[in-house]
Write an enzyme that holds these catalytic residues in place. Structure first.
Site, short mmCIF file in Angstrom:
data_model
loop_
_atom_site.label_atom_id
_atom_site.label_comp_id
_atom_site.label_asym_id
_atom_site.label_seq_id
_atom_site.Cartn_x
_atom_site.Cartn_y
_atom_site.Cartn_z
N SER A 1 38.72 45.20 37.22
CA SER A 1 39.77 44.17 37.05
C SER A 1 41.09 44.42 37.79
O SER A 1 41.03 44.56 39.14
CB SER A 1 40.10 44.13 35.49
OG SER A 1 40.86 42.82 35.09
N ASP B 1 32.57 36.01 32.37
CA ASP B 1 33.90 36.59 32.31
C ASP B 1 34.78 35.48 32.15
O ASP B 1 34.95 34.50 32.73
CB ASP B 1 34.20 37.31 33.56
CG ASP B 1 35.15 38.16 33.45
OD1 ASP B 1 36.37 37.79 32.91
OD2 ASP B 1 35.30 39.15 34.24
N HIS C 1 33.76 40.75 30.71
CA HIS C 1 34.70 41.34 31.35
C HIS C 1 34.87 42.93 30.87
O HIS C 1 35.58 43.84 31.24
CB HIS C 1 36.03 40.70 31.42
CG HIS C 1 37.07 41.35 32.38
ND1 HIS C 1 37.11 40.84 33.75
CD2 HIS C 1 38.09 41.93 32.20
CE1 HIS C 1 38.22 41.21 34.20
NE2 HIS C 1 38.82 42.01 33.40
#
EC number: 3.1.2.12
Length: 282
Positions: free
Chosen positions: A149, A226, A260
């Site tokens: 991320s 996600d 995620h």
């Protein structure tokens, strides 16, 4: 520079340790995690740096990703720093989860009141590697970087801004084009100021356009389910298009049903360790 050991736990024949030190770049105490595989007992090993995402500390990756067995087998020292300075007493640094504490975005801030402490780019590319090289059995010529991320963004920009420094790079659900997404606009506006032309120096999609062509194999895993992908925070298509234009090889794997979280990371972490070991142990 003095290191204070905070913890040490045996894991797959090696040791997962956490240390604290006084950072020159960040002007505060910082913790980092380092995994020393069994091979480190008898010689120098390559170093693989992990950069974590928003709200994380050095603990998330070492407790949730399940990387240890693969790192042990491939003889990799794995280093995981924190994601921002801590306890600097800056007004507003604790006000939101996506800016300030836990959200350093791996940039060197140029704006007040952040620029004295929020220098995570220099910390992870210069100060921390120097510290690791001086205190642990690693080969300074063999290092790679990966992350998740915000940390995937960090890994990509570290590799793209320093051709030849890292043998390989990979990322899980990286923020690929921060100048064009809400997270990036908020962070870059706060840390780097209103001049958006300055933001491009920390944006992987823009950096790849001027990358000089040193061989770099990029692996990216992205969960198809996600929420931040569908929210327009990650923008991998923009990065892939820029890589294609520059003929830079990128393996992008859209993983059906994954989100995620660290469950996603844990599923594919061994693939990433192998990706880096191929280059680090060559």
């Amino acid at each position: 520079m003095a290191l204070k050991q905070i913890s040490s736990n045996k894991c797959f024949g090696g040791f997962q340790k956490v240390f604290e030190h006084d950072s020159v770049e960040l002007s505060c105490k910082m913790k980092f995690a380092v995994y020393l595989p069994p091979r480190a007992d008898t010689g120098k090993c390559p170093a693989l740096y992990w950069l974590s995402g928003l709200t994380c500390t050095e603990q998330n990756f070492i407790s949730k990703s399940g990387f240890h067995q693969a790192a042990s087998e491939h003889g990799l020292v794995v280093v995981a720093p924190d994601t921002s300075p801590r306890g600097c007493g800056i007004a507003g640094e604790e006000d939101s989860w996506d800016f300030g504490t836990g959200a350093g975005f791996y940039v060197d801030a140029t704006e007040q009141p952040w620029k004295a402490n929020y220098r995570m780019y220099s910390y992870v590319t210069r100060e921390l590697p120097q510290l690791i090289n001086a205190n642990f059995p690693v080969d300074p010529q063999r290092m790679s970087v990966f992350g998740h991320s915000m940390g995937g963004h960090g890994a990509l920009i570290c590799a793209l801004k320093n051709p030849g420094k890292y043998r390989s790079v990979s990322a899980f659900a990286p923020i690929c084009n921060p100048v064009a997404c809400p997270w990036g606009k908020k962070a870059f506006g706060g840390y780097l100021g209103a001049d958006q032309s300055q933001w491009k120096a920390y944006d992987a999609t823009h950096l790849v356009k001027s990358y000089p062509g040193t061989q770099l194999d990029i692996l990216i895993d992205q969960g198809k389910d996600d929420q931040f992908l569908s929210d327009g925070q990650l923008l991998p298509d923009n990065f892939i298009a820029a890589c294609t234009d520059k003929k830079i090889p990128v393996v992008f794997r859209l993983q059906e049903g994954y989100d995620h979280s660290y469950y996603f990371i844990a599923t594919f972490i061994t693939d990433h360790i192998r990706h880096h070991a191929k280059y680090l142990n060559a």
